[in-house]
Design a protein around this motif. Structure first.
Motif, PDB file in Angstrom:
ATOM      1  N   MET A 192       0.816  -1.217   0.000  1.00 58.00           N
ATOM      2  CA  MET A 192       0.000   0.000   0.000  1.00 58.00           C
ATOM      3  C   MET A 192       0.849   1.266   0.000  1.00 58.00           C
ATOM      4  O   MET A 192       0.334   2.366   0.171  1.00 58.00           O
ATOM      5  CB  MET A 192      -0.947   0.004   1.207  1.00 58.00           C
ATOM      6  N   SER A 193       2.155   1.109  -0.253  1.00 56.70           N
ATOM      7  CA  SER A 193       3.077   2.237  -0.110  1.00 56.70           C
ATOM      8  C   SER A 193       3.625   2.725  -1.439  1.00 56.70           C
ATOM      9  O   SER A 193       3.391   2.133  -2.491  1.00 56.70           O
ATOM     10  CB  SER A 193       4.262   1.808   0.769  1.00 56.70           C
ATOM     11  N   SER A 194       4.409   3.784  -1.360  1.00 55.39           N
ATOM     12  CA  SER A 194       5.107   4.290  -2.544  1.00 55.39           C
ATOM     13  C   SER A 194       6.193   3.333  -3.009  1.00 55.39           C
ATOM     14  O   SER A 194       6.690   3.453  -4.132  1.00 55.39           O
ATOM     15  CB  SER A 194       5.736   5.661  -2.245  1.00 55.39           C
ATOM     16  N   GLY A 195       6.557   2.370  -2.177  1.00 54.84           N
ATOM     17  CA  GLY A 195       7.559   1.375  -2.554  1.00 54.84           C
ATOM     18  C   GLY A 195       6.973   0.136  -3.198  1.00 54.84           C
ATOM     19  O   GLY A 195       7.693  -0.825  -3.464  1.00 54.84           O
ATOM     20  N   ASN A 196       5.673   0.135  -3.468  1.00 52.41           N
ATOM     21  CA  ASN A 196       5.032  -1.037  -4.061  1.00 52.41           C
ATOM     22  C   ASN A 196       5.474  -1.228  -5.507  1.00 52.41           C
ATOM     23  O   ASN A 196       5.932  -0.299  -6.171  1.00 52.41           O
ATOM     24  CB  ASN A 196       3.513  -0.887  -4.021  1.00 52.41           C
ATOM     25  N   SER A 197       5.307  -2.460  -5.997  1.00 51.56           N
ATOM     26  CA  SER A 197       5.674  -2.765  -7.383  1.00 51.56           C
ATOM     27  C   SER A 197       5.037  -4.080  -7.798  1.00 51.56           C
ATOM     28  O   SER A 197       4.566  -4.855  -6.965  1.00 51.56           O
ATOM     29  CB  SER A 197       7.197  -2.896  -7.527  1.00 51.56           C
ATOM     30  N   PHE A 198       5.072  -4.342  -9.087  1.00 52.80           N
ATOM     31  CA  PHE A 198       4.600  -5.631  -9.612  1.00 52.80           C
ATOM     32  C   PHE A 198       5.422  -6.766  -9.026  1.00 52.80           C
ATOM     33  O   PHE A 198       4.875  -7.815  -8.661  1.00 52.80           O
ATOM     34  CB  PHE A 198       4.717  -5.634 -11.138  1.00 52.80           C
ATOM     35  N   VAL A 199       6.728  -6.585  -8.921  1.00 49.60           N
ATOM     36  CA  VAL A 199       7.588  -7.641  -8.384  1.00 49.60           C
ATOM     37  C   VAL A 199       7.223  -7.941  -6.937  1.00 49.60           C
ATOM     38  O   VAL A 199       7.152  -9.100  -6.527  1.00 49.60           O
ATOM     39  CB  VAL A 199       9.079  -7.260  -8.514  1.00 49.60           C
ATOM     40  N   HIS A 200       6.955  -6.901  -6.151  1.00 44.61           N
ATOM     41  CA  HIS A 200       6.564  -7.140  -4.762  1.00 44.61           C
ATOM     42  C   HIS A 200       5.247  -7.908  -4.692  1.00 44.61           C
ATOM     43  O   HIS A 200       5.126  -8.891  -3.952  1.00 44.61           O
ATOM     44  CB  HIS A 200       6.424  -5.827  -3.997  1.00 44.61           C
ATOM     45  N   GLU A 201       4.258  -7.489  -5.457  1.00 45.13           N
ATOM     46  CA  GLU A 201       2.939  -8.109  -5.372  1.00 45.13           C
ATOM     47  C   GLU A 201       2.949  -9.571  -5.836  1.00 45.13           C
ATOM     48  O   GLU A 201       2.054 -10.331  -5.483  1.00 45.13           O
ATOM     49  CB  GLU A 201       1.931  -7.303  -6.193  1.00 45.13           C
ATOM     50  N   THR A 202       3.946  -9.939  -6.606  1.00 45.32           N
ATOM     51  CA  THR A 202       4.020 -11.320  -7.093  1.00 45.32           C
ATOM     52  C   THR A 202       5.122 -12.107  -6.367  1.00 45.32           C
ATOM     53  O   THR A 202       4.840 -13.031  -5.608  1.00 45.32           O
ATOM     54  CB  THR A 202       4.253 -11.341  -8.617  1.00 45.32           C
ATOM     55  N   GLU A 203       6.368 -11.724  -6.575  1.00 53.00           N
ATOM     56  CA  GLU A 203       7.484 -12.541  -6.095  1.00 53.00           C
ATOM     57  C   GLU A 203       7.646 -12.525  -4.580  1.00 53.00           C
ATOM     58  O   GLU A 203       8.095 -13.513  -3.994  1.00 53.00           O
ATOM     59  CB  GLU A 203       8.769 -12.119  -6.799  1.00 53.00           C
ATOM     60  N   SER A 204       7.279 -11.431  -3.915  1.00 52.78           N
ATOM     61  CA  SER A 204       7.359 -11.427  -2.452  1.00 52.78           C
ATOM     62  C   SER A 204       6.481 -12.514  -1.860  1.00 52.78           C
ATOM     63  O   SER A 204       6.818 -13.111  -0.825  1.00 52.78           O
ATOM     64  CB  SER A 204       6.929 -10.061  -1.896  1.00 52.78           C
ATOM     65  N   GLN A 205       5.360 -12.807  -2.498  1.00 51.78           N
ATOM     66  CA  GLN A 205       4.479 -13.862  -1.994  1.00 51.78           C
ATOM     67  C   GLN A 205       5.170 -15.227  -2.044  1.00 51.78           C
ATOM     68  O   GLN A 205       5.032 -16.043  -1.126  1.00 51.78           O
ATOM     69  CB  GLN A 205       3.190 -13.906  -2.809  1.00 51.78           C
ATOM     70  N   LEU A 206       5.922 -15.467  -3.117  1.00 50.55           N
ATOM     71  CA  LEU A 206       6.608 -16.751  -3.262  1.00 50.55           C
ATOM     72  C   LEU A 206       7.809 -16.849  -2.332  1.00 50.55           C
ATOM     73  O   LEU A 206       8.174 -17.944  -1.895  1.00 50.55           O
ATOM     74  CB  LEU A 206       7.044 -16.948  -4.713  1.00 50.55           C
ATOM     75  N   ILE A 207       8.439 -15.725  -2.046  1.00 46.44           N
ATOM     76  CA  ILE A 207       9.518 -15.713  -1.056  1.00 46.44           C
ATOM     77  C   ILE A 207       8.958 -16.056   0.317  1.00 46.44           C
ATOM     78  O   ILE A 207       9.479 -16.920   1.029  1.00 46.44           O
ATOM     79  CB  ILE A 207      10.209 -14.336  -1.044  1.00 46.44           C
ATOM     80  N   LEU A 208       7.875 -15.391   0.703  1.00 48.39           N
ATOM     81  CA  LEU A 208       7.328 -15.555   2.044  1.00 48.39           C
ATOM     82  C   LEU A 208       6.685 -16.923   2.256  1.00 48.39           C
ATOM     83  O   LEU A 208       6.687 -17.445   3.374  1.00 48.39           O
ATOM     84  CB  LEU A 208       6.321 -14.442   2.332  1.00 48.39           C
ATOM     85  N   SER A 209       6.160 -17.527   1.199  1.00 50.18           N
ATOM     86  CA  SER A 209       5.566 -18.866   1.331  1.00 50.18           C
ATOM     87  C   SER A 209       6.627 -19.954   1.437  1.00 50.18           C
ATOM     88  O   SER A 209       6.335 -21.080   1.846  1.00 50.18           O
ATOM     89  CB  SER A 209       4.655 -19.164   0.141  1.00 50.18           C
ATOM     90  N   GLY A 210       7.858 -19.618   1.028  1.00 51.00           N
ATOM     91  CA  GLY A 210       8.929 -20.606   1.001  1.00 51.00           C
ATOM     92  C   GLY A 210       9.031 -21.335  -0.318  1.00 51.00           C
ATOM     93  O   GLY A 210       9.949 -22.134  -0.529  1.00 51.00           O
ATOM     94  N   SER A 211       8.119 -21.075  -1.248  1.00 54.32           N
ATOM     95  CA  SER A 211       8.147 -21.726  -2.555  1.00 54.32           C
ATOM     96  C   SER A 211       9.387 -21.333  -3.341  1.00 54.32           C
ATOM     97  O   SER A 211      10.107 -22.179  -3.866  1.00 54.32           O
ATOM     98  CB  SER A 211       6.891 -21.354  -3.353  1.00 54.32           C
ATOM     99  N   ARG A 212       9.611 -20.019  -3.462  1.00 53.29           N
ATOM    100  CA  ARG A 212      10.742 -19.452  -4.204  1.00 53.29           C
ATOM    101  C   ARG A 212      10.800 -19.959  -5.649  1.00 53.29           C
ATOM    102  O   ARG A 212      11.866 -20.023  -6.260  1.00 53.29           O
ATOM    103  CB  ARG A 212      12.073 -19.736  -3.494  1.00 53.29           C
ATOM    104  N   ASP A 213       9.645 -20.301  -6.210  1.00 52.19           N
ATOM    105  CA  ASP A 213       9.581 -20.836  -7.576  1.00 52.19           C
ATOM    106  C   ASP A 213       8.726 -19.918  -8.439  1.00 52.19           C
ATOM    107  O   ASP A 213       7.514 -20.074  -8.549  1.00 52.19           O
ATOM    108  CB  ASP A 213       8.997 -22.251  -7.571  1.00 52.19           C
TER     109      ASP A 213
END
Length: 317
Positions: A204-225
């Protein structure tokens, strides 16, 4: 129109699937016979060799892992190129190489387009990815109906080669964003922040991005795929660095990104998933950058719709 598609890997398999899903008369080829068989089972026709596909089809699309692979395929197709034939290059490749190969195709009487995509494999799978198209306007009008079956937003970017230049820029930016996200998440964990809450704060910030909305989810889930490997990242950011070198632009961040990705490959393998870069910081700090409630894979939940041309609002006169 009969359309050929060469290269049925992570991206090409999904783009060609969109063509099939939308009723296109599709001929396919790949060095992996199993990938060809799967597409044939879904309704495609086995295209045989690249030369045969150019002979039998009105347009042939290539989506391949390297400039060398594209060059080898074009050399095989070239004897069958003539008036009415079109080569559509959807690989991420070197702009000078696409111009060289395109000139050969045009010299034989055909048309050439560079059409790299951007937006992630999950959007390639649903026909909602974005596509750049570099070619003359008449050729663009000819291929636009094909492109709108594979992508949502289609941007005509001018001359052949321009699309490839823009694509390596976007992949450079995405890689830089991935690495800064890894650092941001790790620092927040070290500061005791809940990472699920941190994800939302970033989104929800000025630091948001497409990469955050997608890849951060895979990092946090542990998938990293994320379905994109470090060797492909290295190819793309190396092409961007080459553009800078050729133009005499003294970059500072780009060489560091290349160095960091090289270290990631040494640790986890040449073809490791790019999101495993977070593990360098996990190893350095002893922290686990994980949170509950995030998915193991990305799914595009936007409904599929026919693509359209994007008209630049601020195009120079």
């Amino acid at each position: 129109m009969k359309i050929g598609f060469i290269g049925l890997g992570n991206v090409g398999g999904k783009l060609s699937g969109s063509l099939l899903r939308n009723g296109v008369d599709l001929y396919v080829h790949d060095l992996d016979a199993d990938l060809v068989a799967a597409k044939v089972a879904a309704g495609a026709t086995a295209g045989g060799s690249p030369a045969q596909m150019m002979r039998d089809c009105d347009a042939v699309i290539t989506c391949l892992p390297s400039p060398a692979a594209s060059a080898a395929v074009v050399e095989q197709m070239l004897p069958e190129v003539g008036a009415g034939k079109t080569w559509i290059e959807m690989s991420t490749t070197d702009a000078n190489e696409i111009k060289r190969l395109g000139a050969l195709v045009q010299g034989a009487g055909g048309a050439a387009v560079d059409c790299p995509v951007s937006g992630g494999c999950h959007r390639a799978d649903t026909g909602n990815i974005s596509i750049y198209a570099g070619c003359d306007r008449d050729t663009f009008e000819k291929v636009l109906p094909i492109l709108t079956h594979m992508g949502r937003r289609i941007l005509h970017v001018g001359d052949l080669g321009n699309a490839s230049i823009l694509k390596v820029m976007t992949n450079y930016l995405a890689t830089a964003n991935l690495l800064t996200i890894c650092e941001a998440l790790t620092v927040m964990k070290a500061q005791g922040m809940d990472l699920g809450m941190t994800y939302e704060a970033m989104a929800m910030s000025s630091g948001n991005s497409f990469v955050h909305e997608t890849e951060s989810q895979l990092i946090l889930s542990g998938s990293r795929d994320v379905n994109f490997t470090m060797d492909l990242i290295q190819k793309d950011i190396g092409l961007f660095q080459k553009l800078a070198d050729d133009s005499g632009v003294p970059l500072e961040i780009s060489p560091l990104i290349i160095e960091m990705m090289t270290d990631g490959q040494k640790r986890y393998g040449e073809r490791a998933q790019s999101d495993r870069m977070i593990e360098r910081l996990e190893e350095a700090t002893g922290l686990e950058i994980l949170a509950e409630g995030f998915p193991q894979e990305l799914v595009d939940d936007e409904p599929e719709e026919r693509g359209y041309e994007v008209r630049p609002k601020r195009l120079a006169k």
